[in-house]
Scaffold this motif. Structure first.
Motif, PDB file in Angstrom:
ATOM      1  N   PRO A   2       0.830  -1.218   0.000  1.00  0.00           N
ATOM      2  CA  PRO A   2       0.000   0.000   0.000  1.00  0.00           C
ATOM      3  C   PRO A   2       0.857   1.257   0.000  1.00  0.00           C
ATOM      4  CG  PRO A   2      -0.250  -1.228   2.075  1.00  0.00           C
ATOM      5  CD  PRO A   2       0.675  -2.017   1.214  1.00  0.00           C
ATOM      6  N   GLY A   3       0.368   2.306  -0.657  1.00  0.00           N
ATOM      7  CA  GLY A   3       1.050   3.600  -0.667  1.00  0.00           C
ATOM      8  C   GLY A   3       0.262   4.607   0.152  1.00  0.00           C
ATOM      9  N   ARG A   4       0.479   5.890  -0.143  1.00  0.00           N
ATOM     10  CA  ARG A   4      -0.207   6.976   0.586  1.00  0.00           C
ATOM     11  C   ARG A   4      -1.319   7.563  -0.274  1.00  0.00           C
ATOM     12  NH1 ARG A   4       3.310   9.798   4.644  1.00  0.00           N
ATOM     13  NH2 ARG A   4       2.201  11.684   3.994  1.00  0.00           N
ATOM     14  N   LEU A   5      -2.438   7.849   0.376  1.00  0.00           N
ATOM     15  CA  LEU A   5      -3.598   8.406  -0.334  1.00  0.00           C
ATOM     16  C   LEU A   5      -3.497   9.925  -0.406  1.00  0.00           C
ATOM     17  CD1 LEU A   5      -4.676   5.520   0.261  1.00  0.00           C
ATOM     18  CD2 LEU A   5      -6.933   6.574   0.520  1.00  0.00           C
ATOM     19  N   SER A   6      -3.953  10.482  -1.532  1.00  0.00           N
ATOM     20  CA  SER A   6      -4.074  11.933  -1.653  1.00  0.00           C
ATOM     21  C   SER A   6      -5.343  12.384  -0.928  1.00  0.00           C
ATOM     22  CB  SER A   6      -4.138  12.318  -3.136  1.00  0.00           C
ATOM     23  OG  SER A   6      -5.311  11.797  -3.725  1.00  0.00           O
ATOM     24  N   SER A  85     -19.067   6.461  -9.013  1.00  0.00           N
ATOM     25  CA  SER A  85     -19.875   5.672  -8.073  1.00  0.00           C
ATOM     26  C   SER A  85     -19.096   5.064  -6.909  1.00  0.00           C
ATOM     27  CB  SER A  85     -20.576   4.539  -8.818  1.00  0.00           C
ATOM     28  OG  SER A  85     -21.352   5.054  -9.874  1.00  0.00           O
ATOM     29  N   THR A  86     -17.796   4.800  -7.117  1.00  0.00           N
ATOM     30  CA  THR A  86     -17.038   4.162  -6.020  1.00  0.00           C
ATOM     31  C   THR A  86     -16.730   5.147  -4.892  1.00  0.00           C
ATOM     32  OG1 THR A  86     -14.904   4.636  -7.077  1.00  0.00           O
ATOM     33  CG2 THR A  86     -15.932   2.504  -7.585  1.00  0.00           C
ATOM     34  N   LEU A  87     -16.737   6.459  -5.184  1.00  0.00           N
ATOM     35  CA  LEU A  87     -16.322   7.475  -4.207  1.00  0.00           C
ATOM     36  C   LEU A  87     -17.369   7.590  -3.090  1.00  0.00           C
ATOM     37  CD1 LEU A  87     -14.175   9.730  -3.596  1.00  0.00           C
ATOM     38  CD2 LEU A  87     -15.643  11.284  -4.904  1.00  0.00           C
ATOM     39  N   GLY A  88     -17.031   7.021  -1.923  1.00  0.00           N
ATOM     40  CA  GLY A  88     -17.973   7.029  -0.802  1.00  0.00           C
ATOM     41  C   GLY A  88     -18.908   5.838  -0.784  1.00  0.00           C
ATOM     42  N   TYR A  89     -18.643   4.843  -1.644  1.00  0.00           N
ATOM     43  CA  TYR A  89     -19.444   3.611  -1.624  1.00  0.00           C
ATOM     44  C   TYR A  89     -18.908   2.691  -0.523  1.00  0.00           C
ATOM     45  CZ  TYR A  89     -21.577  -0.786  -3.076  1.00  0.00           C
ATOM     46  OH  TYR A  89     -22.266  -1.967  -3.099  1.00  0.00           O
ATOM     47  N   ARG A  90     -19.704   2.471   0.519  1.00  0.00           N
ATOM     48  CA  ARG A  90     -19.275   1.670   1.679  1.00  0.00           C
ATOM     49  C   ARG A  90     -17.913   2.131   2.206  1.00  0.00           C
ATOM     50  NH1 ARG A  90     -22.494  -2.995   2.322  1.00  0.00           N
ATOM     51  NH2 ARG A  90     -23.837  -3.419   0.535  1.00  0.00           N
ATOM     52  N   GLY A  91     -17.647   3.434   2.073  1.00  0.00           N
ATOM     53  CA  GLY A  91     -16.401   3.999   2.583  1.00  0.00           C
ATOM     54  C   GLY A  91     -15.223   3.938   1.626  1.00  0.00           C
ATOM     55  N   PHE A  92     -15.416   3.430   0.406  1.00  0.00           N
ATOM     56  CA  PHE A  92     -14.293   3.420  -0.557  1.00  0.00           C
ATOM     57  C   PHE A  92     -13.885   4.867  -0.812  1.00  0.00           C
ATOM     58  CE2 PHE A  92     -12.061   3.061  -4.604  1.00  0.00           C
ATOM     59  CZ  PHE A  92     -11.313   1.906  -4.428  1.00  0.00           C
ATOM     60  N   PRO A  93     -12.550   5.161  -0.757  1.00  0.00           N
ATOM     61  CA  PRO A  93     -12.140   6.578  -0.728  1.00  0.00           C
ATOM     62  C   PRO A  93     -11.842   7.231  -2.076  1.00  0.00           C
ATOM     63  CG  PRO A  93     -10.264   5.180  -0.203  1.00  0.00           C
ATOM     64  CD  PRO A  93     -11.445   4.253  -0.421  1.00  0.00           C
ATOM     65  N   LYS A  94     -11.903   6.492  -3.185  1.00  0.00           N
ATOM     66  CA  LYS A  94     -11.432   7.068  -4.450  1.00  0.00           C
ATOM     67  C   LYS A  94     -12.440   6.865  -5.581  1.00  0.00           C
ATOM     68  CE  LYS A  94      -7.720   8.988  -3.015  1.00  0.00           C
ATOM     69  NZ  LYS A  94      -7.551  10.456  -3.161  1.00  0.00           N
ATOM     70  N   VAL A 104      -6.416  -8.688  -7.189  1.00  0.00           N
ATOM     71  CA  VAL A 104      -7.563  -9.263  -7.897  1.00  0.00           C
ATOM     72  C   VAL A 104      -8.560  -8.166  -8.251  1.00  0.00           C
ATOM     73  CG1 VAL A 104      -9.495 -10.887  -7.680  1.00  0.00           C
ATOM     74  CG2 VAL A 104      -7.250 -11.477  -6.716  1.00  0.00           C
ATOM     75  N   CYS A 105      -8.882  -7.320  -7.274  1.00  0.00           N
ATOM     76  CA  CYS A 105      -9.875  -6.258  -7.469  1.00  0.00           C
ATOM     77  C   CYS A 105      -9.841  -5.288  -6.290  1.00  0.00           C
ATOM     78  CB  CYS A 105     -11.288  -6.834  -7.635  1.00  0.00           C
ATOM     79  SG  CYS A 105     -11.865  -7.791  -6.229  1.00  0.00           S
ATOM     80  N   HIS A 106     -10.502  -4.121  -6.473  1.00  0.00           N
ATOM     81  CA  HIS A 106     -10.748  -3.141  -5.413  1.00  0.00           C
ATOM     82  C   HIS A 106      -9.483  -2.477  -4.871  1.00  0.00           C
ATOM     83  CE1 HIS A 106     -14.693  -5.578  -4.582  1.00  0.00           C
ATOM     84  NE2 HIS A 106     -14.683  -4.995  -5.768  1.00  0.00           N
ATOM     85  N   GLY A 107      -8.410  -2.426  -5.711  1.00  0.00           N
ATOM     86  CA  GLY A 107      -7.223  -1.678  -5.311  1.00  0.00           C
ATOM     87  C   GLY A 107      -7.534  -0.188  -5.216  1.00  0.00           C
ATOM     88  N   ILE A 108      -6.918   0.480  -4.246  1.00  0.00           N
ATOM     89  CA  ILE A 108      -7.178   1.905  -3.985  1.00  0.00           C
ATOM     90  C   ILE A 108      -6.055   2.745  -4.605  1.00  0.00           C
ATOM     91  CG2 ILE A 108      -7.468   3.661  -2.206  1.00  0.00           C
ATOM     92  CD1 ILE A 108      -8.434   1.441  -0.302  1.00  0.00           C
ATOM     93  N   PRO A 109      -6.404   3.727  -5.454  1.00  0.00           N
ATOM     94  CA  PRO A 109      -5.377   4.598  -6.027  1.00  0.00           C
ATOM     95  C   PRO A 109      -4.592   5.331  -4.927  1.00  0.00           C
ATOM     96  CG  PRO A 109      -7.439   4.816  -7.245  1.00  0.00           C
ATOM     97  CD  PRO A 109      -7.741   4.001  -6.015  1.00  0.00           C
ATOM     98  N   ASP A 110      -3.260   5.359  -5.105  1.00  0.00           N
ATOM     99  CA  ASP A 110      -2.396   6.018  -4.111  1.00  0.00           C
ATOM    100  C   ASP A 110      -1.118   6.461  -4.824  1.00  0.00           C
ATOM    101  OD1 ASP A 110      -0.879   3.684  -4.408  1.00  0.00           O
ATOM    102  OD2 ASP A 110      -1.512   2.832  -2.488  1.00  0.00           O
ATOM    103  N   ASP A 111      -0.018   6.659  -4.087  1.00  0.00           N
ATOM    104  CA  ASP A 111       1.193   7.162  -4.755  1.00  0.00           C
ATOM    105  C   ASP A 111       2.066   6.037  -5.338  1.00  0.00           C
ATOM    106  OD1 ASP A 111       2.261   6.120  -2.455  1.00  0.00           O
ATOM    107  OD2 ASP A 111       3.205   7.986  -1.778  1.00  0.00           O
ATOM    108  N   THR A 112       1.494   4.847  -5.480  1.00  0.00           N
ATOM    109  CA  THR A 112       2.214   3.740  -6.129  1.00  0.00           C
ATOM    110  C   THR A 112       2.523   4.087  -7.588  1.00  0.00           C
ATOM    111  OG1 THR A 112       1.108   2.139  -4.711  1.00  0.00           O
ATOM    112  CG2 THR A 112       2.079   1.288  -6.753  1.00  0.00           C
ATOM    113  N   VAL A 113       3.769   3.862  -7.990  1.00  0.00           N
ATOM    114  CA  VAL A 113       4.232   4.185  -9.342  1.00  0.00           C
ATOM    115  C   VAL A 113       4.176   2.924 -10.208  1.00  0.00           C
ATOM    116  CG1 VAL A 113       6.247   4.939 -10.679  1.00  0.00           C
ATOM    117  CG2 VAL A 113       5.725   6.037  -8.482  1.00  0.00           C
ATOM    118  N   LEU A 114       3.598   3.038 -11.400  1.00  0.00           N
ATOM    119  CA  LEU A 114       3.556   1.902 -12.328  1.00  0.00           C
ATOM    120  C   LEU A 114       4.945   1.628 -12.886  1.00  0.00           C
ATOM    121  CD1 LEU A 114       0.282   2.421 -14.404  1.00  0.00           C
ATOM    122  CD2 LEU A 114       0.643   1.150 -12.272  1.00  0.00           C
TER     123      LEU A 114
END
Ligand code: MF3
Ligand code: CO
Ligand code: CO
Length: 282
Positions: A2-6, A85-94, A104-114
């Motif tokens: 996991p990285g850091r969220l904006s 739709s994901t923003l604020g869905y059951r607390g999803f932050p992005k 597999v799924c539901h990864g959260i965008p953060d400062d991870t570099v591709l």
């Protein structure tokens, strides 16, 4: 890792929010069969979601962060008067899910570099005109190992076969049968614990569409029924772990995994994909 969220991204107040935003969970469960006027509205949401994925996909390259991809997706959606739709869905932050390699799924965008050789799934759902349209695609980042490229291509083909199997009067389990029998040819794992779902007025209606062969899912497909198909295939096991963020799902053996998703409607004359951008349709 996991990285850091904006900081939280805002959606202008003139854009209608789904009912669940600001609540712990949705109250609406919703219907599964729609008339043509409602299907037109779901198609419009689906078209915007797909075009947002196009825009994010154009930005994917080694060196970009998943947070930057989230910003691009978020700004595209709000520019088209759609709520992410994901923003604020059951607390999803992005505003989108970004799932890299063994995620597999539901990864959260953060400062991870591709990095060169990664694969990344971008899952975007748009809410506009009272309807959700839900789609995802897996993208290659730079030069990817041939066995992983094959996994990605065959996951897309598995979705195509699942869609083709959907017909009025059949039980929803024909879809997973088509997907699993194709995936098994290559020895791929077919994830069982995350499924397709009814979608439209509600993000997840309660209708479950499994991607594996199971006699238990006996709902009969009706004319005008709208749902997603979104197979997740792996190069290894289908067992999974959940990160401490309570969202990110990875394969337990850290094997690579790919996913593709469309929202479809099924009529007497067959299925129609509702999540195509103009670019994909032409
Ligand atoms: N779009 C995902 C799906 O296909 C759901 C994401 S829910 C989230 O069903 F909260 F993780 F964003
Ligand atoms: Co979905
Ligand atoms: Co989705």
């Amino acid at each position: 890792m996991p990285g850091r969220l904006s900081p939280h991204r805002q959606v202008p107040r003139h854009i209608p929010y789904p009912e669940y935003v600001g609540k712990a969970e949705p109250t609406l469960s919703g219907i599964d069969v729609y008339d043509e006027e409602a299907i037109d509205r779901i198609r419009e949401s689906g078209r915007i979601a797909a075009a947002a994925i196009d825009a994010v996909g154009d930005a994917i390259r080694p060196g970009i962060t998943t947070d930057e991809l989230d910003r691009i997706g978020h700004e595209f959606l709000i520019a088209n008067d759609a709520y992410p739709s994901t923003l604020g869905y059951r607390g999803f932050p992005k505003s989108l899910c970004s799932s890299i390699n063994e995620v597999v799924c539901h990864g959260i965008p953060d400062d991870t570099v591709l990095l060169d050789g990664d694969i990344i799934n971008i899952d975007i759902t748009a809410f506009t005109n009272g309807m959700h349209g839900d789609s995802n695609r897996t993208f290659l980042v730079g030069e990817v190992e041939p066995d992983v490229v094959a996994l990605v291509e065959r996951t897309q083909e598995a979705l195509r076969r699942g869609i083709k199997a959907a017909a009025v009067g059949r039980q929803v389990n024909v879809i997973g049968r088509a997907i699993e029998s194709y995936a098994k040819r290559f020895g791929y794992g077919v994830v069982r614990d995350f499924t397709g779902h009814g979608v439209g007025e509600a993000f997840h209606s309660g209708l479950v569409i499994p991607h594996y062969d199971s006699p238990h899912f006996t709902n009969v497909i009706e004319p005008g029924m709208v749902f997603t198909i979104e197979p997740m295939l792996t190069l290894g096991s289908t067992e999974w772990d959940l990160w401490d963020d309570d969202w990110t799902v990875t394969t337990k053996d850290k094997s690579m995994t790919a996913q593709f998703e469309h929202t479809i409607v099924v009529r007497e004359d067959g299925p129609e994909i509702l999540t195509l951008s103009e670019r994909q349709a032409s």
